[in-house]
Design a protein around this motif. Structure first.
Motif, PDB file in Angstrom:
ATOM      1  N   ALA A 123      26.418 -86.872  -2.476  1.00 42.64           N
ATOM      2  CA  ALA A 123      26.324 -87.792  -3.601  1.00 42.64           C
ATOM      3  C   ALA A 123      27.623 -88.559  -3.823  1.00 42.64           C
ATOM      4  O   ALA A 123      27.635 -89.791  -3.907  1.00 42.64           O
ATOM      5  N   VAL A 124      28.740 -87.851  -3.902  1.00 48.98           N
ATOM      6  CA  VAL A 124      30.024 -88.507  -4.140  1.00 48.98           C
ATOM      7  C   VAL A 124      30.480 -89.230  -2.869  1.00 48.98           C
ATOM      8  O   VAL A 124      30.888 -90.392  -2.906  1.00 48.98           O
ATOM      9  N   GLY A 146      27.348 -83.034   8.125  1.00 45.57           N
ATOM     10  CA  GLY A 146      26.884 -81.871   8.871  1.00 45.57           C
ATOM     11  C   GLY A 146      25.492 -81.945   9.492  1.00 45.57           C
ATOM     12  O   GLY A 146      24.912 -80.894   9.770  1.00 45.57           O
ATOM     13  N   LYS A 187      22.154 -87.238   8.810  1.00 49.11           N
ATOM     14  CA  LYS A 187      23.163 -87.753   7.873  1.00 49.11           C
ATOM     15  C   LYS A 187      24.089 -88.748   8.590  1.00 49.11           C
ATOM     16  O   LYS A 187      24.422 -89.809   8.059  1.00 49.11           O
ATOM     17  N   TYR A 202      30.575 -82.383  11.938  1.00 42.43           N
ATOM     18  CA  TYR A 202      31.462 -81.212  12.101  1.00 42.43           C
ATOM     19  C   TYR A 202      30.719 -79.983  12.598  1.00 42.43           C
ATOM     20  O   TYR A 202      31.335 -79.033  13.075  1.00 42.43           O
ATOM     21  N   ASN A 210      36.229 -83.592  -0.210  1.00 44.13           N
ATOM     22  CA  ASN A 210      35.118 -83.018  -0.984  1.00 44.13           C
ATOM     23  C   ASN A 210      34.857 -81.566  -0.625  1.00 44.13           C
ATOM     24  O   ASN A 210      34.071 -80.904  -1.298  1.00 44.13           O
ATOM     25  N   TYR A 228      33.513 -72.310  -2.399  1.00 47.61           N
ATOM     26  CA  TYR A 228      32.898 -71.949  -3.691  1.00 47.61           C
ATOM     27  C   TYR A 228      32.213 -70.580  -3.661  1.00 47.61           C
ATOM     28  O   TYR A 228      32.014 -69.971  -4.705  1.00 47.61           O
ATOM     29  N   PHE A 251      41.791 -83.836  -9.191  1.00 47.95           N
ATOM     30  CA  PHE A 251      41.370 -84.556 -10.407  1.00 47.95           C
ATOM     31  C   PHE A 251      39.991 -84.050 -10.833  1.00 47.95           C
ATOM     32  O   PHE A 251      39.242 -83.509 -10.027  1.00 47.95           O
ATOM     33  N   VAL A 304      36.673 -85.628 -13.001  1.00 47.37           N
ATOM     34  CA  VAL A 304      36.203 -86.956 -13.412  1.00 47.37           C
ATOM     35  C   VAL A 304      36.364 -87.183 -14.915  1.00 47.37           C
ATOM     36  O   VAL A 304      36.679 -88.294 -15.356  1.00 47.37           O
ATOM     37  N   ASN A 343      20.683 -81.539   1.175  1.00 44.19           N
ATOM     38  CA  ASN A 343      20.556 -82.854   0.526  1.00 44.19           C
ATOM     39  C   ASN A 343      21.257 -83.954   1.294  1.00 44.19           C
ATOM     40  O   ASN A 343      22.270 -83.736   1.944  1.00 44.19           O
TER      41      ASN A 343
HETATM   42  N1  LIG Z   1      36.512 -83.387  -9.270  1.00 45.72           N
HETATM   43  C1  LIG Z   1      35.401 -83.756  -9.891  1.00 45.72           C
HETATM   44  O1  LIG Z   1      35.408 -84.204 -11.030  1.00 45.72           O
HETATM   45  C2  LIG Z   1      34.104 -83.637  -9.156  1.00 45.72           C
HETATM   46  C3  LIG Z   1      32.936 -84.269  -9.645  1.00 45.72           C
HETATM   47  C4  LIG Z   1      31.767 -84.185  -8.897  1.00 45.72           C
HETATM   48  C5  LIG Z   1      31.770 -83.453  -7.709  1.00 45.72           C
HETATM   49  N2  LIG Z   1      32.905 -82.842  -7.305  1.00 45.72           N
HETATM   50  C6  LIG Z   1      32.965 -82.116  -6.028  1.00 45.72           C
HETATM   51  O2  LIG Z   1      32.753 -83.061  -5.021  1.00 45.72           O
HETATM   52  C7  LIG Z   1      32.112 -82.441  -3.920  1.00 45.72           C
HETATM   53  C8  LIG Z   1      30.843 -83.224  -3.590  1.00 45.72           C
HETATM   54  O3  LIG Z   1      29.950 -83.105  -4.685  1.00 45.72           O
HETATM   55  P1  LIG Z   1      28.505 -83.774  -4.610  1.00 45.72           P
HETATM   56  O4  LIG Z   1      27.893 -83.667  -5.943  1.00 45.72           O
HETATM   57  O5  LIG Z   1      28.633 -85.097  -3.984  1.00 45.72           O
HETATM   58  O6  LIG Z   1      27.745 -82.769  -3.628  1.00 45.72           O
HETATM   59  P2  LIG Z   1      27.020 -83.176  -2.298  1.00 45.72           P
HETATM   60  O7  LIG Z   1      28.083 -83.609  -1.330  1.00 45.72           O
HETATM   61  O8  LIG Z   1      25.910 -84.120  -2.601  1.00 45.72           O
HETATM   62  O9  LIG Z   1      26.343 -81.839  -1.795  1.00 45.72           O
HETATM   63  C9  LIG Z   1      27.031 -80.827  -1.195  1.00 45.72           C
HETATM   64  C10 LIG Z   1      27.247 -81.080   0.332  1.00 45.72           C
HETATM   65  O10 LIG Z   1      28.386 -80.345   0.738  1.00 45.72           O
HETATM   66  C11 LIG Z   1      28.297 -80.065   2.115  1.00 45.72           C
HETATM   67  N3  LIG Z   1      28.703 -78.659   2.347  1.00 45.72           N
HETATM   68  C12 LIG Z   1      28.106 -77.548   1.881  1.00 45.72           C
HETATM   69  N4  LIG Z   1      28.773 -76.466   2.291  1.00 45.72           N
HETATM   70  C13 LIG Z   1      29.805 -76.920   3.072  1.00 45.72           C
HETATM   71  C14 LIG Z   1      30.860 -76.280   3.797  1.00 45.72           C
HETATM   72  N5  LIG Z   1      30.989 -74.954   3.823  1.00 45.72           N
HETATM   73  N6  LIG Z   1      31.734 -77.069   4.484  1.00 45.72           N
HETATM   74  C15 LIG Z   1      31.618 -78.402   4.471  1.00 45.72           C
HETATM   75  N7  LIG Z   1      30.645 -79.072   3.802  1.00 45.72           N
HETATM   76  C16 LIG Z   1      29.761 -78.318   3.108  1.00 45.72           C
HETATM   77  C17 LIG Z   1      26.831 -80.267   2.517  1.00 45.72           C
HETATM   78  O11 LIG Z   1      26.761 -81.413   3.363  1.00 45.72           O
HETATM   79  P3  LIG Z   1      26.908 -81.283   4.964  1.00 45.72           P
HETATM   80  O12 LIG Z   1      25.523 -81.267   5.510  1.00 45.72           O
HETATM   81  O13 LIG Z   1      27.681 -82.490   5.334  1.00 45.72           O
HETATM   82  O14 LIG Z   1      27.631 -79.985   5.233  1.00 45.72           O
HETATM   83  C18 LIG Z   1      26.121 -80.528   1.201  1.00 45.72           C
HETATM   84  O15 LIG Z   1      25.039 -81.410   1.341  1.00 45.72           O
HETATM   85  C19 LIG Z   1      31.834 -81.009  -4.325  1.00 45.72           C
HETATM   86  O16 LIG Z   1      32.851 -80.184  -3.791  1.00 45.72           O
HETATM   87  C20 LIG Z   1      31.906 -81.058  -5.828  1.00 45.72           C
HETATM   88  O17 LIG Z   1      32.262 -79.815  -6.397  1.00 45.72           O
HETATM   89  C21 LIG Z   1      34.069 -82.924  -8.004  1.00 45.72           C
END
Ligand SMILES: NC(=O)c1ccc[n+]([C@@H]2O[C@H](COP(=O)([O-])OP(=O)(O)OC[C@H]3O[C@@H](n4cnc5c(N)ncnc54)[C@H](OP(=O)(O)O)[C@@H]3O)[C@@H](O)[C@H]2O)c1
Length: 358
Positions: free
Chosen positions: A178-179, A199, A203, A219, A243, A271, A298, A300, A348
């Motif tokens: 998503a991000v 992954g 994708k 990867y 991410n 996580y 950071f 959001v 996803n």
């Molecule tokens: N700092 C903030 O304010 C903030 C706000 C929103 C989100 N976030 C963080 O931003 C990141 C992305 O969030 P999102 O909502 O966009 O989620 P997302 O990327 O839509 O969903 C998670 C994706 O992470 C990948 N993943 C899962 N396990 C993994 C691993 N062990 N190693 C590498 N990739 C892995 C998977 O894609 P693959 O098929 O590519 O592995 C999965 O589809 C997350 O870490 C989230 O916690 C931070």
């Protein structure tokens, strides 16, 4: 005033010999804190009545519900930037829904709203805690994805910390998430060369063919992520939007150019670890010193005072076709836990949502 939904969802209980009409509400509560990867056992479905509305409250019927990786952090008592979910309480997250009953002048029955609400079919909430959204401008679901916190996270992390310049190389991990997919597209708008790490082959195909990423790394398929990333980034890395953390980030950090920037957004690879010993890697200090790179975490919400301008930019780019977005929508309230668990298995592409009602 009672709406149609209210009539259709009526059920009856008998209390002290009196028949009482209640509206049925299904909820998901956190039954136990997960150890390692969460499982179905950590969640429990409960059916209760919808409470009577208080003055200033509205009743919101959930239409779309967002599941997010950060929620895993709240399913633990470890210190964090948000308080943990409490056991036996309804889980919370962002929802888009419809007002089906109102005791507030702020919102009318039929208004579509978004806010941080319970994982339940209906939420009774003070109207000031939800925000009206315009379903004629963009589909409702987009207020949980590109026009919601997801898009804002990409926007601020990339533009405030990453500060990509024309011709620079921007690498984003979790690129088809998503991000990540919004990060890559904003970087393209800013004239950068964009490399995405994801992954699965579907994708990768989406990033290259639909979003125009300049290069990609799967990867899960390459023998050596660092080598593959080096080939994809012949001029090194100027911005690494992180991410995922873990070995993917170790590889990216080893390829930084001088004065590179690293917005540290998420570390999903860590996580579900149960011991810090499962998340180790090279120390970053020597690299940061040698390259004079900036690595900055950071959240959001740090940027809340600037959300309006960012949402307007994202909406403009969306309307101009400069940003596309993708959502993975699972149907049915009963599938919320599975949709959440799927985030850690890479199920996803784009934002993971659950469609709870029409
Ligand atoms: N700092 C903030 O304010 C903030 C706000 C929103 C989100 N976030 C963080 O931003 C990141 C992305 O969030 P999102 O909502 O966009 O989620 P997302 O990327 O839509 O969903 C998670 C994706 O992470 C990948 N993943 C899962 N396990 C993994 C691993 N062990 N190693 C590498 N990739 C892995 C998977 O894609 P693959 O098929 O590519 O592995 C999965 O589809 C997350 O870490 C989230 O916690 C931070």
């Amino acid at each position: 005033m009672h709406s149609i939904e209210l009539l259709h969802n009526k059920y009856f209980t008998i209390e002290k010999g009196k028949v009482i009409q209640n509206m049925k509400n299904e909820q998901i509560i956190l039954k136990s804190y997960p150890q390692g990867m969460p499982t179905d056992e950590n969640f429990e479905f409960r059916t209760v009545s919808v409470p009577d509305l208080q003055d200033e409250q509205v009743l919101v019927r959930t239409i779309y519900l967002s599941v997010d990786p950060y929620m895993r952090g709240r399913m633990s008592t470890a210190k964090s930037y948000v308080p943990p979910y409490q056991l036996n309480e309804v889980l919370k997250g962002y929802i888009v829904g419809e007002v089906v009953e109102s005791k507030s002048d702020r919102l009318l029955v039929g208004d579509k709203v978004t806010g941080e609400l319970g994982w339940q079919r209906y939420n009774a909430i003070d109207a000031k805690y939800v925000r009206k959204v315009d379903s004629t401008f963009a589909p409702l679901s987009s207020y949980l994805s590109v026009l919601g916190l997801t898009g804002l996270t990409a926007y601020f992390g990339l533009l405030d910390i990453g500060q990509p310049k024309e011709g620079e190389t921007v690498v984003v991990s979790g690129a088809a998430g998503a991000v990540g997919m919004v990060v890559g597209q904003i970087a393209k708008i800013k004239g950068a060369r964009v490399v995405g790490i994801a992954g699965s082959s579907s994708k990768i195909k989406y990033l290259e063919e639909e979003l125009g990423f300049d290069a990609t790394v799967n990867y899960k398929e390459v023998d050596n992520v660092r080598r593959a990333l080096k080939e994809a980034c012949p001029s090194g890395i100027d911005v690494y939007f992180d991410n995922v953390g873990g070995p993917i980030s170790d590889a990216a950090i080893s390829l930084l150019n001088d004065y590179a920037r690293i917005p540290v957004c998420g570390a999903i690879s860590a996580y579900n670890i149960t011991s810090l010993k499962d998340d180790f890697g090279p120390r970053v200090q020597p690299t940061l010193i040698k390259t004079r790179a900036l690595m900055k975490g950071f959240i959001v919400s740090d940027y809340a005072s600037k959300f309006k301008q960012a949402a307007s930019d994202l909406g403009k780019w969306l309307a101009e076709g400069k940003i596309k977005y993708q959502e993975t929508v699972v149907e049915g309230f009963e599938n919320v836990p599975n949709a959440f668990l799927g985030l850690f298995k890479g199920q996803n592409i784009g934002k993971q949502l659950v469609k709870v009602s029409e």
